[in-house]
Design a protein around this motif. Sequence first.
Motif, mmCIF file in Angstrom:
data_model
loop_
_atom_site.group_PDB
_atom_site.id
_atom_site.type_symbol
_atom_site.label_atom_id
_atom_site.label_comp_id
_atom_site.label_asym_id
_atom_site.label_seq_id
_atom_site.Cartn_x
_atom_site.Cartn_y
_atom_site.Cartn_z
ATOM 1 N N THR A 178 13.747 4.811 -0.808
ATOM 2 C CA THR A 178 12.622 4.172 -0.131
ATOM 3 C C THR A 178 12.695 2.658 -0.260
ATOM 4 O O THR A 178 12.488 1.918 0.711
ATOM 5 C CB THR A 178 11.288 4.665 -0.721
ATOM 6 N N TYR A 182 1.609 7.206 -6.526
ATOM 7 C CA TYR A 182 0.653 8.300 -6.714
ATOM 8 C C TYR A 182 1.351 9.641 -6.554
ATOM 9 O O TYR A 182 1.141 10.569 -7.339
ATOM 10 C CB TYR A 182 -0.498 8.180 -5.709
ATOM 11 N N GLY A 183 2.188 9.734 -5.531
ATOM 12 C CA GLY A 183 2.916 10.969 -5.303
ATOM 13 C C GLY A 183 3.822 11.312 -6.472
ATOM 14 O O GLY A 183 3.897 12.467 -6.895
ATOM 15 N N VAL A 184 4.496 10.311 -7.005
ATOM 16 C CA VAL A 184 5.359 10.515 -8.172
ATOM 17 C C VAL A 184 4.526 11.047 -9.334
ATOM 18 O O VAL A 184 4.916 12.011 -10.013
ATOM 19 C CB VAL A 184 6.052 9.198 -8.572
ATOM 20 N N LEU A 209 0.978 4.323 -2.821
ATOM 21 C CA LEU A 209 0.799 5.740 -2.486
ATOM 22 C C LEU A 209 2.001 6.555 -2.944
ATOM 23 O O LEU A 209 1.860 7.682 -3.426
ATOM 24 C CB LEU A 209 0.584 5.907 -0.979
ATOM 25 N N LEU A 210 3.182 5.975 -2.821
ATOM 26 C CA LEU A 210 4.391 6.657 -3.311
ATOM 27 C C LEU A 210 4.309 6.883 -4.815
ATOM 28 O O LEU A 210 4.642 7.962 -5.317
ATOM 29 C CB LEU A 210 5.628 5.822 -2.970
ATOM 30 N N GLU A 226 0.832 -1.209 0.000
ATOM 31 C CA GLU A 226 0.000 0.000 0.000
ATOM 32 C C GLU A 226 0.863 1.253 0.000
ATOM 33 O O GLU A 226 0.587 2.214 -0.731
ATOM 34 C CB GLU A 226 -0.919 -0.019 1.235
ATOM 35 N N GLY A 227 1.912 1.242 0.791
ATOM 36 C CA GLY A 227 2.795 2.402 0.875
ATOM 37 C C GLY A 227 3.465 2.709 -0.452
ATOM 38 O O GLY A 227 3.556 3.870 -0.854
#
Lengths: 202, 202
Positions: free
Chosen positions: B189, B167-169, B164-165, B160-161
């Motif tokens: 990361t 998505y941020g990118v 989300l990362l 999941e993390g």
Amino acid sequence: MPDIKHFDPDNALERAERLFWQHGAAKASIQAVTVATGLNRSSLYATFGGKRELYLAALRRYVHHRARPAQRWLTEDGRGLPAIREFFSALITARCSGEHAGWGCMLVNAHTDADHTDPEIRTLLDEHHRQLRDAMHGALQIAREQGQLAPGVSVEAAAEGLVLLAYGVNVRSRNGADADSLLSTVTATLGLLGAQHAAERD
Amino acid sequence: MPDIKHFDPDNALERAERLFWQHGAAKASIQAVTVATGLNRSSLYATFGGKRELYLAALRRYVHHRARPAQRWLTEDGRGLPAIREFFSALITARCSGEHAGWGCMLVNAHTDADHTDPEIRTLLDEHHRQLRDAMHGALQIAREQGQLAPGVSVEAAAEGLVLLAYGVNVRSRNGADADSLLSTVTATLGLLGAQHAAERD
DNA sequence: GCTATCCTGAAACGAACATTCCAGGACCGG
DNA sequence: CCGGTCCTGGAATGTTCGTTTCAGGATAGC
């Protein structure tokens, strides 16, 4: 000599800010702004200029009243990792419940729904990104100094990574993501940074 | 008996997909779609229905032709952590250079610029999120089995993390984020997840 | 209370929007 | 080559958009 305004400009700007925040720059019409603020078109244009200027002013107000305080809090907390965790916890709570649930972050939304050829908007978003990264960097620096961080962690990279994670949280919250799920994801990620993780094998 | 279509519907849908992808559902007008596709309004409406249906079809095409292949590749690679790293590397390259630079991910964009009260869109976005998470989960599972993962890492939370990362990118790439910076953030990361990190203190 | 100032309300502007309609022509099966 | 079917192009629909205009009224200094 002049007549005075019959309304509070900042109050009107706040209404506009909420409208743009929730619905985006493209979908929030001037008509909708007049309804939300109770103002007339004339007063709106006389006070803020056109739609672009109004959106920019609303975005700046969001930075000033919403984003910056959170950054400042993170910068000034001084506890390190616990501050970062609380930052995310508050973020997720704000995004998934209460008045603004499902609205996401206006600055993240602006990445997609605002005119990203507009240099003023690009600068604003880059500036905010840098500031949040710096705030995160500061908190991580404290964590490092207090021995909260695992030895292999790069403070610079972790700061950027956590900001991107926050962006992801903001995005998913717009589609009604579950707060508990988001928080446990964040908690696990922060756990990777923590000293107890690397120490686990001792 | 009937006349046949004088154009390729999927080709037209691809043009529409690119338009919606780049500019968003709200800002891409039907007029712009007719220009991009070379089609007439009549043919457009006869083939796809209204704008909502066209956007949905374009979104589905994006999932089928862009998102799903990347997920499948991640699922079938079988190398574990290196596959995840390459997934992100390819993502960042696609987002920051070439034809679609600065467009972000259409599915992430849809979180903010599409009508998020539309249940069909919400379902689509949730479905894609789940599938990408599952693909990431599969790759992490392999990494765990092959001893690539640090012992304290939760495969579920990490999946999941990382999504989300991603998505941020995607979000940041829309504002012209630097590819090298994004890649080094992702690399760091992923480094936190790796076994060599926890082993570092031995 | 007069006057100059400027805010307010409502109407009006053209442009752009999504959508519909229809005549004309192209096609395929026979 | 003929007929019915359906696609095509372009015009036209009514609505909504952002923006401008202007007459009338409220205000503060004198």
